[in-house]
Design a protein around this motif. Sequence first.
Motif, PDB file in Angstrom:
ATOM      1  N   SER A 277       0.804  -1.221   0.000  1.00 21.86           N
ATOM      2  CA  SER A 277       0.000   0.000   0.000  1.00 21.86           C
ATOM      3  C   SER A 277       0.836   1.269   0.000  1.00 21.86           C
ATOM      4  O   SER A 277       0.471   2.258  -0.629  1.00 21.86           O
ATOM      5  CB  SER A 277      -0.929   0.012   1.218  1.00 21.86           C
ATOM      6  OG  SER A 277      -1.785  -1.094   1.180  1.00 21.86           O
ATOM      7  N   TYR A 278       1.947   1.237   0.725  1.00 21.34           N
ATOM      8  CA  TYR A 278       2.746   2.477   0.870  1.00 21.34           C
ATOM      9  C   TYR A 278       4.103   2.301   0.190  1.00 21.34           C
ATOM     10  O   TYR A 278       5.131   2.733   0.697  1.00 21.34           O
ATOM     11  CB  TYR A 278       2.892   2.833   2.353  1.00 21.34           C
ATOM     12  CG  TYR A 278       1.554   2.962   3.045  1.00 21.34           C
ATOM     13  CD1 TYR A 278       0.755   4.095   2.850  1.00 21.34           C
ATOM     14  CD2 TYR A 278       1.066   1.932   3.842  1.00 21.34           C
ATOM     15  CE1 TYR A 278      -0.490   4.204   3.455  1.00 21.34           C
ATOM     16  CE2 TYR A 278      -0.187   2.034   4.450  1.00 21.34           C
ATOM     17  CZ  TYR A 278      -0.954   3.170   4.252  1.00 21.34           C
ATOM     18  OH  TYR A 278      -2.191   3.268   4.839  1.00 21.34           O
ATOM     19  N   ARG A 354      -5.025   3.785  -4.122  1.00 19.32           N
ATOM     20  CA  ARG A 354      -4.152   4.602  -3.281  1.00 19.32           C
ATOM     21  C   ARG A 354      -4.944   5.674  -2.520  1.00 19.32           C
ATOM     22  O   ARG A 354      -4.715   5.917  -1.330  1.00 19.32           O
ATOM     23  CB  ARG A 354      -3.107   5.260  -4.188  1.00 19.32           C
ATOM     24  CG  ARG A 354      -1.989   5.874  -3.435  1.00 19.32           C
ATOM     25  CD  ARG A 354      -0.955   6.419  -4.380  1.00 19.32           C
ATOM     26  NE  ARG A 354       0.078   7.120  -3.651  1.00 19.32           N
ATOM     27  CZ  ARG A 354       1.020   7.840  -4.202  1.00 19.32           C
ATOM     28  NH1 ARG A 354       1.082   7.961  -5.509  1.00 19.32           N
ATOM     29  NH2 ARG A 354       1.912   8.437  -3.451  1.00 19.32           N
TER      30      ARG A 354
END
Length: 374
Positions: A277-278, A354
């Motif tokens: 995700s990051y 995102r």
Amino acid sequence: MASGKSTVYWDYIKIEELLALQSGIADSDAELANDEVMFITVHQIDELWFKLAIRELVHVRDLFAREKVREQSLSSAVRGIRRTALLFEMVTGHFALMETMTTRDYLGFRDKLSPASGFQSAQLREIEILLGLRIEERLPLGHDNDYLRALRYPDGRESPASRRVEARLSDSPSLHEAIGEWLYRTPIQGSTPELPGDEEEVVRFLERYLAAQALELEDARVQAIAAAPGEADRKRLDQRYHQEQANARAFLMADDATPEQRRRWSRIRAALVFIESYRELPLLAWPREVLDAIVELEQAFVIFRQRHARMVERVVGRRTGTGGSAGVDYLDQTALRYRVFRDLWAVRTLLIQRSALPPLERPEAYHFIAADDD
Ligand code: HEM
């Protein structure tokens, strides 16, 4: 030391020794049909690719087995994993060569090799063990010859193949275990396992992530139902989306683990979601490449198994294998059932856009630390 070093190609590569190895059981190339020489040669080339794959996998495994995995070693790991994937693609490409052989051509020499079989490839077993395929996950063959027994001589004596595999079985950890250990230590919202309150921090992240994922899934459900042609379809879609959401929660909270394993499995899964995700954060960019490369490798392995099965079906149909297995059915089952990095695949189902991600906390924990203060 003598000057005038004059290494020649044929000595360095050992060409003559190499070219003397395709003579089959009779030890004479001249007596073999071209099909049989090709059959032997392709197997030899594939075993050489397996040899390289094992070296790469050991190197990568050793990088991850360290107590502290250096950031700099991750690019080397990715290179090794991608090279291994490519080696499997090479092996897979060779099956088309086998298909230049008709069923009758193959039957012309099949009796000679029976009951030998690729099932006795010690190096393929080594690769599976190194990756982390566990004995209890292996398919029963439906006869007495389990995979370890098949590597021994018919009278039960040890063989070079059984010794190789036994040695690999005692060479731990597997890549799966080493990667699991590394993932377990991943900072999640800046928190690491040894910090007080880490467990609560991870659960908080997972709850916020699951809430965001549920919202995204709900939008998709509403849209799908609005577009569904009839009541039965609407019901089916409704059930499917609710099930998907329940599955996401069960997976991230590790409902499938024993109480002792639960926190660990859940933290590893949270790390997978977090890294994916990051991934724009400097310290997560390479870990994310590692995960992607592993999926690429396992995908190449699965495609190798599927392609092998289709080649076998085309050349010999569905008859019993020379190794005594159910042949194509057995091979198809291995393609379907043998997965090591299940969590890495599973996580893809629950990734979200995102813009929908929960806010990142303590981003400074994911930046490179400068070597000095200048
Ligand atoms: C005409 C060519 C081929 C045929 C008909 C064939 C057939 C089979 C069959 C039926 C099996 C299942 C085990 C058994 O009962 O024998 C098997 C296993 C195997 N074969 Fe082949 N094969 C061929 C070529 C190759 C090649 C070129 C490779 C190269 C690596 C290969 C590697 C393997 C391996 C590693 C296994 C074990 C798979 C496992 O247990 O997961 N085979 N083969």
